[in-house]
Motif scaffolding. Structure first.
Motif, PDB file in Angstrom:
ATOM      1  N   LYS A   1       0.827  -1.202   0.000  1.00  0.00           N
ATOM      2  CA  LYS A   1       0.000   0.000   0.000  1.00  0.00           C
ATOM      3  C   LYS A   1       0.866   1.259   0.000  1.00  0.00           C
ATOM      4  O   LYS A   1       0.557   2.245  -0.661  1.00  0.00           O
ATOM      5  N   GLU A   2       1.966   1.224   0.762  1.00  0.00           N
ATOM      6  CA  GLU A   2       2.860   2.362   0.804  1.00  0.00           C
ATOM      7  C   GLU A   2       3.513   2.598  -0.566  1.00  0.00           C
ATOM      8  O   GLU A   2       3.659   3.738  -1.011  1.00  0.00           O
ATOM      9  N   LEU A   3       3.883   1.508  -1.243  1.00  0.00           N
ATOM     10  CA  LEU A   3       4.451   1.642  -2.581  1.00  0.00           C
ATOM     11  C   LEU A   3       3.431   2.214  -3.554  1.00  0.00           C
ATOM     12  O   LEU A   3       3.767   3.067  -4.390  1.00  0.00           O
ATOM     13  N   ASP A   4       2.188   1.743  -3.460  1.00  0.00           N
ATOM     14  CA  ASP A   4       1.138   2.292  -4.317  1.00  0.00           C
ATOM     15  C   ASP A   4       0.953   3.787  -4.065  1.00  0.00           C
ATOM     16  O   ASP A   4       0.765   4.568  -5.002  1.00  0.00           O
ATOM     17  N   ARG A   5       0.994   4.171  -2.789  1.00  0.00           N
ATOM     18  CA  ARG A   5       0.841   5.588  -2.454  1.00  0.00           C
ATOM     19  C   ARG A   5       1.982   6.410  -3.037  1.00  0.00           C
ATOM     20  O   ARG A   5       1.768   7.521  -3.559  1.00  0.00           O
ATOM     21  N   GLN A   6       3.197   5.887  -2.984  1.00  0.00           N
ATOM     22  CA  GLN A   6       4.349   6.610  -3.510  1.00  0.00           C
ATOM     23  C   GLN A   6       4.303   6.710  -5.029  1.00  0.00           C
ATOM     24  O   GLN A   6       4.659   7.742  -5.606  1.00  0.00           O
ATOM     25  N   PHE A   7       3.851   5.642  -5.693  1.00  0.00           N
ATOM     26  CA  PHE A   7       3.733   5.695  -7.146  1.00  0.00           C
ATOM     27  C   PHE A   7       2.618   6.655  -7.563  1.00  0.00           C
ATOM     28  O   PHE A   7       2.759   7.375  -8.558  1.00  0.00           O
ATOM     29  N   GLU A   8       1.527   6.645  -6.807  1.00  0.00           N
ATOM     30  CA  GLU A   8       0.425   7.528  -7.147  1.00  0.00           C
ATOM     31  C   GLU A   8       0.798   8.990  -6.955  1.00  0.00           C
ATOM     32  O   GLU A   8       0.213   9.871  -7.586  1.00  0.00           O
TER      33      GLU A   8
END
Length: 476
Positions: free
Chosen positions: A138-145
């Motif tokens: 989820k943290e990676l998704d947030r950073q990519f977004e």
């Protein structure tokens, strides 16, 4: 995901239905033991052709979930059909049975979370062994977004369309965006801006070539050191920096005005002025402001003082200030390369690099702190180990010079400009080498691990995006 329900017509349904309604009509604890006649009723759940068998009592252990609500709403039903992932549902059903929720190993965590949302199961129910991986996902998704985040107006016009200034903003900053009109022109503009940024940066390199500073080429590389001096007079400033400067350096001022006009146009058309300063565009604006201030300090000297030196005989200090401002203006312009980071939404490799650095800032800071502490500790040790050679002409003749020697040795650079010449110095240097390899290897390994994690996550996202586009093409 779709659901269909079939009625089996089982005898004694009314009795079972009454018991179930009685069981769920009170504020029950999550694991209350229900009557045997109610809990024994079998439920067949078909997940995309795969049949799973459970009981009413098992599904009612979590009455707030989707299956629990279905059993409460129509307890007489015995067959349910869902278009869903059978492998994920196997873990969901196991959660009803054992109260432990795990994510299948070969399933994307984002996809798993979407299925949990469909089955109305709280993500906090995920076991600790899988929750950490899901949190990281989820943290990676947030950073990519964060890199895909677009600034949009909060309100639209009366006709339901965005303001025209927003489309200008999209043209300048997002040539591949869905809201960008004239995409071909926007792509050409982005390419021209990219090339102009590179060319303006190379101007500084041209600016430093001594043979280009005058028509006769009289300035040699040794003389170029005299181009920057705090004791320079106005006559020297005029000869060295104004008349001797090449046309490529003079044109750098015109390029500066082009960048300034472009960044102010971006600022005026930005749909969110507050968020503007939190992006790479804010860095561009600060650079332009500094360049404008430096130009404001330089222009009066060039246009007034240098045109009539006899009238301003005591203006050498102003000329020196103008020279310093010119150097700052040219040097700060190189920071415009940061503008190229805004193209991370186009080039995924640049996005991976930025996210890796962001995730590894603690390790990088740790590396800097460890190196600084080691330099302070081992610098004096190396110096005193060769104390009897001080004064013999060797460059390693002070503790500050020992600091430089330790730093170069620990980072495995090894210029060879300084070296020990005694046995104690050799031994101290060996200790510095071993400590340098140990200290630098540990944090760098973590940074490399973060890069691998971000790289694999980016591949997953690209595959998911490719599959989504393929489904959109095939869908009617």
């Amino acid at each position: 995901m779709a659901v269909g329900i079939a009625s089996p017509g089982v005898a004694g349904v009314n009795t079972v239905e009454a018991l179930v309604k009685e069981a769920v009509s009170h504020d029950l604890p999550k694991k209350r033991i229900l009557p045997q006649s109610a809990t024994a009723k079998k439920i067949i759940i078909n997940i995309s052709g795969h049949n799973f068998v459970s009981t009413v009592g098992t599904l009612l252990k979590y009455p707030e979930s989707r299956l629990g609500k279905l059993v409460q709403k129509e307890p007489s039903r015995a067959n349910y059909f869902f278009e869903s992932d059978a492998e994920i549902f196997r873990e969901v059903l196991n959660f009803y049975i054992s109260d432990e929720l795990h994510c299948p190993k070969n399933v994307c965590y984002s996809n798993f979370l979407l299925h949990l949302e469909f089955w109305e199961i709280d993500t906090e129910a995920v076991s600790n062994c899988c929750f950490q991986d899901m949190s990281e996902e989820k943290e990676l998704d947030r950073q990519f977004e964060y890199f895909n985040k677009k600034l949009k107006p909060k309100i639209k016009n009366a006709d339901g369309d965005y303001p025209k200034s927003y489309y200008v903003w999209c043209f300048l900053t997002d040539p591949f965006g869905k809201d960008t009109k004239f995409k071909a022109g926007a792509k050409v503009y982005a390419l021209c801006y990219f090339l102009l940024t590179i060319i303006s940066g190379l101007t500084m390199a041209i600016y430093s070539v001594p043979s280009l500073w005058s028509e006769t080429g009289g300035l040699t590389r040794n003389d170029s050191a005299q181009l920057f001096s705090l004791d320079m007079s106005c006559e020297e400033y005029l000869a060295q920096w104004i008349k001797g400067a090449p046309k490529s350096a003079t044109n750098f001022g015109y390029v500066t005005f082009i960048f300034a006009a472009e960044i102010w146009l971006r600022f005026l058309t930005c749909p969110n002025k507050k968020q503007f300063w939190k992006t790479i565009h804010g860095v561009d604006m600060i650079i332009s402001i500094i360049e404008f201030v430096c130009f404001a300090l330089t222009a009066p000297v060039v246009m007034i003082i240098l045109t009539d030196l006899d009238r301003y005989p005591e203006s050498d200090q102003l000329c020196v200030s103008s020279m310093v401002a010119s150097v700052i203006r040219i040097a700060i312009g190189q920071a415009r390369y940061f503008r190229l980071f805004s193209y991370a939404y186009v080039y995924s490799g640049l996005k991976i690099l930025l996210i890796t650095l962001y995730r590894s800032w603690k390790e990088i800071l740790l590396l800097v702190v460890l190196l600084a502490m080691s330099v302070l500790i081992f610098g004096p040790l190396v110096y005193f180990s060769i104390l009897n050679t001080v004064g013999q002409g060797l460059p390693l003749n002070s503790i500050p010079s020992a600091y430089w020697f330790v730093l170069v040795t620990m980072t495995t650079v090894g210029y060879g400009d300084m070296y020990p010449t005694t046995v104690p110095g050799y031994l101290a240097t060996v200790v510095v080498m071993i400590m340098g390899l140990t200290i630098t290897a540990l944090p760098i390994a973590i940074v490399g691990g973060n890069f691998a994690v971000v790289y694999e996550h980016n591949k997953k996202r690209e595959r998911a995006e490719s599959d989504r586009k393929q489904r959109d093409k095939l869908s009617p």
